[in-house]
Motif scaffolding. Structure first.
Motif, PDB file in Angstrom:
ATOM      1  N   PRO A  61      25.842  62.831  28.441  1.00 16.74           N
ATOM      2  CA  PRO A  61      25.859  61.424  28.016  1.00 16.74           C
ATOM      3  C   PRO A  61      24.752  61.136  27.001  1.00 16.74           C
ATOM      4  O   PRO A  61      23.650  61.674  27.090  1.00 16.74           O
ATOM      5  CB  PRO A  61      25.635  60.661  29.328  1.00 16.74           C
ATOM      6  N   PHE A  62      25.069  60.297  26.011  1.00 15.06           N
ATOM      7  CA  PHE A  62      24.134  59.817  24.983  1.00 15.06           C
ATOM      8  C   PHE A  62      23.610  60.957  24.109  1.00 15.06           C
ATOM      9  O   PHE A  62      22.563  60.824  23.462  1.00 15.06           O
ATOM     10  CB  PHE A  62      22.960  59.052  25.609  1.00 15.06           C
ATOM     11  N   THR A  64      24.409  63.796  20.898  1.00 12.84           N
ATOM     12  CA  THR A  64      25.136  63.822  19.634  1.00 12.84           C
ATOM     13  C   THR A  64      25.585  65.260  19.369  1.00 12.84           C
ATOM     14  O   THR A  64      24.760  66.180  19.312  1.00 12.84           O
ATOM     15  CB  THR A  64      24.257  63.330  18.478  1.00 12.84           C
ATOM     16  N   TYR A  90      33.058  56.262  19.140  1.00 11.03           N
ATOM     17  CA  TYR A  90      32.380  57.467  19.620  1.00 11.03           C
ATOM     18  C   TYR A  90      32.494  58.634  18.641  1.00 11.03           C
ATOM     19  O   TYR A  90      31.827  59.650  18.824  1.00 11.03           O
ATOM     20  CB  TYR A  90      32.952  57.893  20.979  1.00 11.03           C
ATOM     21  N   ARG A 116      29.486  61.027  19.779  1.00 14.71           N
ATOM     22  CA  ARG A 116      28.361  60.403  20.486  1.00 14.71           C
ATOM     23  C   ARG A 116      28.875  59.776  21.782  1.00 14.71           C
ATOM     24  O   ARG A 116      29.190  58.576  21.829  1.00 14.71           O
ATOM     25  CB  ARG A 116      27.686  59.355  19.616  1.00 14.71           C
ATOM     26  N   GLN A 118      28.947  58.210  25.610  1.00 19.22           N
ATOM     27  CA  GLN A 118      28.078  57.408  26.465  1.00 19.22           C
ATOM     28  C   GLN A 118      28.136  57.854  27.925  1.00 19.22           C
ATOM     29  O   GLN A 118      27.275  57.487  28.713  1.00 19.22           O
ATOM     30  CB  GLN A 118      28.449  55.931  26.359  1.00 19.22           C
ATOM     31  N   GLU A 119      29.186  58.625  28.264  1.00 21.84           N
ATOM     32  CA  GLU A 119      29.329  59.170  29.610  1.00 21.84           C
ATOM     33  C   GLU A 119      30.251  60.386  29.522  1.00 21.84           C
ATOM     34  O   GLU A 119      30.915  60.609  28.499  1.00 21.84           O
ATOM     35  CB  GLU A 119      29.919  58.131  30.565  1.00 21.84           C
TER      36      GLU A 119
END
Length: 431
Positions: A61-62, A64, A90, A116, A118-119
């Motif tokens: 998560p988070f 790149t 994303y 990218r 987030q989870e």
């Protein structure tokens, strides 16, 4: 930022064959270029994407993550290509040349796909790629937590006795990153698997039971289908193989002539069922030569029952129509429609007739069609012969008239595809 140079295939879905990309929309080539001739077929994009589908896996998560997407010009003249911005917060597309720039024949243009998350979950987006002649799609997918059972590529049962069941246990482990909820099935009826559904937590193990039940002497091949439930449904397959063979089970004689017997008296002879194989087998004596004849007889009896029921119903309705009305059998006033004008006795008679034939049909479906004859009696009608052993079969002959008698009984035995016949003969002697 970390860069992954390789397109990883989602767990449990290895790609052995390159996906073929097709145009989704054709454009007017004359509106975009003066080079209207092309050596690339119309159903193939001018630029070949590599990879055909971009996969992301093993991300956090988070973070790149970037991957490289290349397009090779397959035409004999310079062409242009552009990739539209993805419709997802994303993913991003960058790199490549300016839209007005052309790519020389056989050369590549390189883009970078940036992810990218987030989870950790399933992500997907379609990249719309535009050339001078068409639009086509390159899929971008990110795998979330996935279950994965450690399945073998093949399970071979080897040789099994026909009409028997050979079982194998398979120990599997969930090597994935989440709970594996799965459903088992087989695409060939001779193979089966249990449990039908299961659940295995990450790192834990489970036992799957596989069975092979051949009905004919021949090689078998099928597939075990393991369907992962929840989220993106995927199916893993395991090749199943097995060969059915006859075992050495035979009769001591195929022609048994019993001693002549007087009417109302009897004679008896004995023969043997011999099992020369290394497995125990069960047997039963049947009336018919094979299961096809047996089922044909069952179908004939079904038709007879249907015809008999129709005749009895017609006779019953005729008798009810001739019966004078009785005060003791008045109609039920609380019933609506035609039922309110039918006497209780008539309803009871119809119900009894329907119940009678329902029970007869149930008995017919459960009937094993074992050997039955008025003159010859076989004991035992069924049983088991242990490995490398034999069993005595007793035949009783009871004539009811002075005549010659003959019939055939068929031994249905596990391990033999065809039933074994024995010809029974006897002479009835008069007083």
């Amino acid at each position: 930022m970390r860069t992954l140079d390789m397109a990883l295939v989602p767990s449990g879905q290895p790609s052995k064959k390159q996906k073929v990309v097709r145009p989704v929309e054709l454009l007017c080539l004359e509106d975009n270029t003066s080079q209207i001739n092309s050596t690339v077929p119309i159903d193939v994009p001018l630029f070949k994407p590599t990879p055909a589908t971009v996969h992301f896996s093993g991300y956090e998560p988070f973070s790149t993550v970037t991957k490289t997407l290349r397009f090779r010009n397959g035409d004999y003249v310079a062409r242009r290509i552009k990739v539209l911005p993805p419709k997802s917060p994303y993913f991003e597309i960058s790199g490549g040349k300016r839209a007005a720039s052309k790519v020389a024949p056989g050369m590549e243009v390189v883009f970078e796909v940036t992810f990218r998350p987030q989870e950790v979950r399933e992500y997907s987006v379609d990249l719309v790629c535009c050339t001078e002649r068409e639009k086509f799609i390159v899929q971008v997918k990110a795998a979330g937590f996935r279950p994965r059972l450690s399945l073998p590529s093949e399970v071979n049962f080897g040789a099994a006795a026909v009409k028997s069941t050979k079982a194998k246990s398979m120990l599997v482990q969930n090597t994935g990153s989440c709970v594996a909820r799965f459903r088992l099935s087989c695409d060939v009826p001779e193979f089966s698997a249990s449990p039908s559904e299961g659940l295995v937590h990450p790192g834990q193990m489970a036992t799957l039971e596989l069975s092979f039940s051949p009905q004919c002497v021949e090689p078998y091949e099928g597939r075990l289908l393991v369907e992962y439930l929840g989220g993106e449904k995927t199916v893993a397959t395991v090749l199943l193989r097995g060969v059915a063979e006859d075992v050495d089970v035979h009769l001591s004689t195929n022609n048994l002539q019993l001693e002549p017997a007087y009417v109302s008296l009897s004679s008896q002879r004995t023969f043997k069922v011999r099992n020369a194989s290394e497995i125990p087998v069960t047997f039963s004596w049947k009336q018919f030569q094979d299961s096809a004849e047996q089922e044909a007889e069952r179908e004939r009896l079904r038709s007879d029952l249907e015809r008999m029921q129709q005749l009895e119903e017609a006779h019953l309705e005729e008798a009810l129509s001739k019966r004078p009305p009785s005060d003791d059998e008045g109609s039920d006033g609380d019933l609506s429609g035609d039922e309110g004008h039918v006497s209780a006795g008539a309803r009871a008679a119809r119900s009894a007739l329907a119940t009678k034939y329902r029970h007869l049909r149930q008995a017919l479906e459960k009937d094993d069609m074992v050997f039955s004859d008025e003159t010859f009696e076989i004991k035992p009608l069924s049983g088991e012969v242990r490995a490398l052993s034999e069993v005595d079969i007793h035949v009783m002959f009871r004539p009811d008239t002075a005549a010659d008698y003959a019939c055939t009984a068929y031994l249905d035995v596990v391990g033999r595809e065809e039933r074994l016949p024995v010809w029974l003969t006897g002479i009835g002697i008069g007083p």
